[in-house]
Design an enzyme around this catalytic site. Structure first.
Site, PDB file in Angstrom:
ATOM      1  N   GLY A 163       0.824  -1.196   0.000  1.00 42.16           N
ATOM      2  CA  GLY A 163       0.000   0.000   0.000  1.00 42.16           C
ATOM      3  C   GLY A 163       0.860   1.247   0.000  1.00 42.16           C
ATOM      4  N   GLN A 206       3.099   9.898   1.550  1.00 40.74           N
ATOM      5  CA  GLN A 206       4.383   9.245   1.259  1.00 40.74           C
ATOM      6  C   GLN A 206       4.984   9.697  -0.074  1.00 40.74           C
ATOM      7  OE1 GLN A 206       2.685   5.137   2.134  1.00 40.74           O
ATOM      8  NE2 GLN A 206       4.792   4.895   2.808  1.00 40.74           N
ATOM      9  N   GLU A 263      -2.448   2.172   6.000  1.00 35.63           N
ATOM     10  CA  GLU A 263      -2.524   3.305   5.064  1.00 35.63           C
ATOM     11  C   GLU A 263      -3.423   4.410   5.617  1.00 35.63           C
ATOM     12  OE1 GLU A 263      -0.322   3.341   2.919  1.00 35.63           O
ATOM     13  OE2 GLU A 263       0.157   1.214   3.085  1.00 35.63           O
ATOM     14  N   HIS A 275      -1.587   6.639   7.904  1.00 35.02           N
ATOM     15  CA  HIS A 275      -0.738   7.654   7.252  1.00 35.02           C
ATOM     16  C   HIS A 275      -1.504   8.966   7.050  1.00 35.02           C
ATOM     17  CE1 HIS A 275       3.117   5.885   6.302  1.00 35.02           C
ATOM     18  NE2 HIS A 275       2.578   4.817   5.741  1.00 35.02           N
TER      19      HIS A 275
HETATM   20 ZN   LIG Z   1       3.519   3.011   5.401  1.00 34.94          ZN
END
Ligand SMILES: [Zn+2]
Length: 155
Positions: free
Chosen positions: A46, A51, A135, A138
């Site tokens: 993922g 990111q 995810e 995040h």
């Molecule tokens: Zn990660």
């Protein structure tokens, strides 16, 4: 399509909360396609928009657990999370080479939008459920070094 550079080892940036997506346009489609291409190259489970340097509520995930399909989750919400799972060590493309022990929910149900803005519900368990929770974190600015117990190879 183009590969995007990954943000690594940067808690100041990765620790920030992402903002909702409000415009579903070509720019968003391109970003999602670029994220899929980047994740395929990195062979990850993922990838979240922070990111790749974008603080928007978007992630993509390997929804079958075998790399055959990456699906986008835009403005995701966790509808339910049940059970406990501590079977897997967890890694992150933003913290290469590191592994963490983290207990996650065994099953999750999420509601999100696709790249066209259409809502969908998605249920997952075990490995895929773990990936979705990772995810989602995040987007909240939560990374695995913050919540996990690091495991070193010779332990
Ligand atoms: Zn990660």
């Amino acid at each position: 399509m183009a590969l995007r550079n990954l943000v690594k080892n940067d808690n100041e940036f990765l620790g920030k909360k992402s903002r909702p997506v409000t415009v579903f346009d070509d720019k968003l489609s391109t970003l999602v396609e670029d994220m899929k291409e980047t994740l395929r190259k990195e062979v990850g489970a993922g990838l979240a928009a922070p990111q790749v340097g974008i603080l928007r509520r978007i992630f993509i995930a390997d929804i079958h657990g075998d790399g055959s399909e990456y699906k986008e989750f835009i403005n995701p919400e966790i509808i339910s999370a049940t059970g406990k799972n501590d079977r897997y060590l967890e890694g992150c493309l933003s913290y290469p080479g590191r592994s963490f022990r983290i207990t996650r929910a065994h099953k999750v149900k999420m509601r999100a939008q696709d790249v066209n803005g259409n809502f969908f519900d998605f249920k997952a368990e075990d490995f895929v459920a773990r990936c979705l929770q990772h995810e989602f974190d995040h987007l909240e600015g939560i990374t695995i070094p913050m919540i996990g117990e690091e495991v070193f190879e010779n332990e």
